[in-house]
Design a protein around this motif. Structure first.
Motif, PDB file in Angstrom:
ATOM      1  N   LYS A   3     -15.182 -80.020 -12.512  1.00 44.37           N
ATOM      2  CA  LYS A   3     -15.994 -80.744 -13.480  1.00 44.37           C
ATOM      3  C   LYS A   3     -17.209 -81.312 -12.771  1.00 44.37           C
ATOM      4  O   LYS A   3     -17.202 -81.496 -11.563  1.00 44.37           O
ATOM      5  CB  LYS A   3     -15.189 -81.803 -14.201  1.00 44.37           C
ATOM      6  CG  LYS A   3     -14.576 -82.853 -13.315  1.00 44.37           C
ATOM      7  CD  LYS A   3     -13.793 -83.819 -14.172  1.00 44.37           C
ATOM      8  CE  LYS A   3     -13.188 -84.918 -13.359  1.00 44.37           C
ATOM      9  NZ  LYS A   3     -11.921 -84.627 -12.810  1.00 44.37           N
ATOM     10  N   ILE A  15     -15.587 -84.943 -24.114  1.00 48.62           N
ATOM     11  CA  ILE A  15     -15.203 -83.537 -23.980  1.00 48.62           C
ATOM     12  C   ILE A  15     -15.807 -82.777 -25.150  1.00 48.62           C
ATOM     13  O   ILE A  15     -15.689 -83.183 -26.304  1.00 48.62           O
ATOM     14  CB  ILE A  15     -13.674 -83.384 -23.938  1.00 48.62           C
ATOM     15  CG1 ILE A  15     -13.147 -84.049 -22.663  1.00 48.62           C
ATOM     16  CG2 ILE A  15     -13.272 -81.913 -23.993  1.00 48.62           C
ATOM     17  CD1 ILE A  15     -11.646 -84.072 -22.530  1.00 48.62           C
ATOM     18  N   THR A  16     -16.465 -81.683 -24.828  1.00 50.31           N
ATOM     19  CA  THR A  16     -17.132 -80.871 -25.841  1.00 50.31           C
ATOM     20  C   THR A  16     -16.825 -79.399 -25.601  1.00 50.31           C
ATOM     21  O   THR A  16     -16.381 -79.015 -24.524  1.00 50.31           O
ATOM     22  CB  THR A  16     -18.658 -81.127 -25.835  1.00 50.31           C
ATOM     23  OG1 THR A  16     -19.269 -80.401 -26.902  1.00 50.31           O
ATOM     24  CG2 THR A  16     -19.292 -80.738 -24.523  1.00 50.31           C
ATOM     25  N   TRP A  27     -16.754 -81.854 -30.589  1.00 50.05           N
ATOM     26  CA  TRP A  27     -16.409 -82.874 -29.613  1.00 50.05           C
ATOM     27  C   TRP A  27     -14.997 -83.348 -29.883  1.00 50.05           C
ATOM     28  O   TRP A  27     -14.584 -83.490 -31.041  1.00 50.05           O
ATOM     29  CB  TRP A  27     -17.384 -84.053 -29.709  1.00 50.05           C
ATOM     30  CG  TRP A  27     -18.729 -83.705 -29.176  1.00 50.05           C
ATOM     31  CD1 TRP A  27     -19.199 -83.979 -27.924  1.00 50.05           C
ATOM     32  CD2 TRP A  27     -19.775 -82.989 -29.839  1.00 50.05           C
ATOM     33  NE1 TRP A  27     -20.472 -83.475 -27.774  1.00 50.05           N
ATOM     34  CE2 TRP A  27     -20.837 -82.857 -28.940  1.00 50.05           C
ATOM     35  CE3 TRP A  27     -19.913 -82.423 -31.102  1.00 50.05           C
ATOM     36  CZ2 TRP A  27     -22.022 -82.204 -29.255  1.00 50.05           C
ATOM     37  CZ3 TRP A  27     -21.082 -81.773 -31.420  1.00 50.05           C
ATOM     38  CH2 TRP A  27     -22.129 -81.667 -30.498  1.00 50.05           C
ATOM     39  N   TRP A  33     -10.804 -82.474 -33.324  1.00 53.63           N
ATOM     40  CA  TRP A  33     -12.164 -82.054 -32.984  1.00 53.63           C
ATOM     41  C   TRP A  33     -13.095 -82.389 -34.133  1.00 53.63           C
ATOM     42  O   TRP A  33     -12.699 -82.335 -35.298  1.00 53.63           O
ATOM     43  CB  TRP A  33     -12.207 -80.551 -32.709  1.00 53.63           C
ATOM     44  CG  TRP A  33     -11.429 -80.196 -31.488  1.00 53.63           C
ATOM     45  CD1 TRP A  33     -10.118 -79.806 -31.438  1.00 53.63           C
ATOM     46  CD2 TRP A  33     -11.884 -80.251 -30.143  1.00 53.63           C
ATOM     47  NE1 TRP A  33      -9.739 -79.604 -30.134  1.00 53.63           N
ATOM     48  CE2 TRP A  33     -10.804 -79.854 -29.315  1.00 53.63           C
ATOM     49  CE3 TRP A  33     -13.089 -80.564 -29.542  1.00 53.63           C
ATOM     50  CZ2 TRP A  33     -10.902 -79.785 -27.933  1.00 53.63           C
ATOM     51  CZ3 TRP A  33     -13.192 -80.486 -28.158  1.00 53.63           C
ATOM     52  CH2 TRP A  33     -12.114 -80.106 -27.367  1.00 53.63           C
ATOM     53  N   ALA A  49      -9.062 -88.494 -18.612  1.00 52.30           N
ATOM     54  CA  ALA A  49     -10.018 -87.426 -18.944  1.00 52.30           C
ATOM     55  C   ALA A  49      -9.472 -86.067 -18.515  1.00 52.30           C
ATOM     56  O   ALA A  49      -9.590 -85.087 -19.252  1.00 52.30           O
ATOM     57  CB  ALA A  49     -11.364 -87.694 -18.295  1.00 52.30           C
ATOM     58  N   ASP A  50      -8.857 -86.005 -17.324  1.00 49.16           N
ATOM     59  CA  ASP A  50      -8.284 -84.738 -16.852  1.00 49.16           C
ATOM     60  C   ASP A  50      -7.176 -84.250 -17.781  1.00 49.16           C
ATOM     61  O   ASP A  50      -7.108 -83.062 -18.107  1.00 49.16           O
ATOM     62  CB  ASP A  50      -7.736 -84.887 -15.432  1.00 49.16           C
ATOM     63  CG  ASP A  50      -8.819 -84.883 -14.371  1.00 49.16           C
ATOM     64  OD1 ASP A  50      -9.970 -84.509 -14.686  1.00 49.16           O
ATOM     65  OD2 ASP A  50      -8.509 -85.263 -13.228  1.00 49.16           O
ATOM     66  N   LEU A  53      -8.733 -83.011 -20.971  1.00 48.95           N
ATOM     67  CA  LEU A  53      -9.390 -81.724 -20.761  1.00 48.95           C
ATOM     68  C   LEU A  53      -8.347 -80.598 -20.684  1.00 48.95           C
ATOM     69  O   LEU A  53      -8.558 -79.522 -21.237  1.00 48.95           O
ATOM     70  CB  LEU A  53     -10.252 -81.764 -19.502  1.00 48.95           C
ATOM     71  CG  LEU A  53     -11.111 -80.539 -19.226  1.00 48.95           C
ATOM     72  CD1 LEU A  53     -12.010 -80.208 -20.417  1.00 48.95           C
ATOM     73  CD2 LEU A  53     -11.944 -80.747 -17.972  1.00 48.95           C
ATOM     74  N   ALA A  56      -7.396 -79.866 -24.142  1.00 47.94           N
ATOM     75  CA  ALA A  56      -8.463 -79.107 -24.809  1.00 47.94           C
ATOM     76  C   ALA A  56      -8.429 -77.643 -24.389  1.00 47.94           C
ATOM     77  O   ALA A  56      -8.544 -76.746 -25.227  1.00 47.94           O
ATOM     78  CB  ALA A  56      -9.825 -79.720 -24.488  1.00 47.94           C
ATOM     79  N   PRO A  66     -14.119 -75.649 -23.412  1.00 46.39           N
ATOM     80  CA  PRO A  66     -14.250 -77.111 -23.369  1.00 46.39           C
ATOM     81  C   PRO A  66     -14.594 -77.602 -21.974  1.00 46.39           C
ATOM     82  O   PRO A  66     -14.180 -77.018 -20.968  1.00 46.39           O
ATOM     83  CB  PRO A  66     -12.870 -77.604 -23.806  1.00 46.39           C
ATOM     84  CG  PRO A  66     -11.945 -76.502 -23.460  1.00 46.39           C
ATOM     85  CD  PRO A  66     -12.735 -75.232 -23.615  1.00 46.39           C
ATOM     86  N   TYR A  67     -15.384 -78.664 -21.910  1.00 44.01           N
ATOM     87  CA  TYR A  67     -15.732 -79.260 -20.628  1.00 44.01           C
ATOM     88  C   TYR A  67     -16.045 -80.735 -20.815  1.00 44.01           C
ATOM     89  O   TYR A  67     -16.357 -81.193 -21.910  1.00 44.01           O
ATOM     90  CB  TYR A  67     -16.897 -78.531 -19.956  1.00 44.01           C
ATOM     91  CG  TYR A  67     -18.197 -78.527 -20.735  1.00 44.01           C
ATOM     92  CD1 TYR A  67     -19.188 -79.454 -20.473  1.00 44.01           C
ATOM     93  CD2 TYR A  67     -18.429 -77.580 -21.733  1.00 44.01           C
ATOM     94  CE1 TYR A  67     -20.386 -79.437 -21.175  1.00 44.01           C
ATOM     95  CE2 TYR A  67     -19.613 -77.557 -22.438  1.00 44.01           C
ATOM     96  CZ  TYR A  67     -20.592 -78.490 -22.159  1.00 44.01           C
ATOM     97  OH  TYR A  67     -21.766 -78.479 -22.849  1.00 44.01           O
ATOM     98  N   LEU A  68     -15.934 -81.465 -19.721  1.00 42.67           N
ATOM     99  CA  LEU A  68     -16.217 -82.893 -19.696  1.00 42.67           C
ATOM    100  C   LEU A  68     -17.673 -83.088 -19.309  1.00 42.67           C
ATOM    101  O   LEU A  68     -18.161 -82.471 -18.360  1.00 42.67           O
ATOM    102  CB  LEU A  68     -15.302 -83.555 -18.658  1.00 42.67           C
ATOM    103  CG  LEU A  68     -15.409 -85.052 -18.458  1.00 42.67           C
ATOM    104  CD1 LEU A  68     -14.965 -85.803 -19.714  1.00 42.67           C
ATOM    105  CD2 LEU A  68     -14.567 -85.465 -17.267  1.00 42.67           C
TER     106      LEU A  68
END
Length: 115
Positions: A3, A15-16, A27, A33, A49-50, A53, A56, A66-68
């Motif tokens: 990330k 996260i999107t 998002w 979502w 967050a991990d 993710l 996601a 998906p990514y942070l």
């Protein structure tokens, strides 16, 4: 898992990704979502967050890539920090808006003065 940054209280993240069926930007929010970036869940803790993710990424039947990404707190919800994310929030680039609209209208004005 790679990330771009580690979310903190000073530099939170969201996260999107893209909706698998429609292709639109989405998002992660409290209930799944959303196409509304202002409803995105804000992450300030790296471990949380991990895990989000990973969740996601596990929803490959709904969301692609998906990514942070870093965000900042706004009065109505998270706001983009980087130009790329601001641009993504405007929607597909095949619609004329922002600079695209300015360039087209400017070109039309220039063209009409030469005729």
């Amino acid at each position: 898992m790679s990330k771009a940054f580690t979310p903190t209280a000073a530099h939170p993240g969201v996260i999107t990704g893209n909706d698998l069926r429609e292709g639109f930007n989405v998002w992660m929010c409290d209930d799944g979502w959303t196409p509304d970036p202002l409803r995105a869940t804000i992450f300030e803790d790296e471990a949380i967050a991990d895990l989000a993710l990973l969740e996601a990424i596990g929803q490959a039947d709904r969301v692609v890539g998906p990514y942070l990404v870093e965000a900042k707190r706004g009065p109505d919800g998270p706001l983009p920090v980087h130009f790329r994310e601001e641009f993504r929030q405007r929607g597909p680039s095949n619609y004329f808006h922002g600079l695209q609209a300015d360039r087209i209208s400017g070109a039309q004005k220039t063209e009409s003065t030469h005729v």
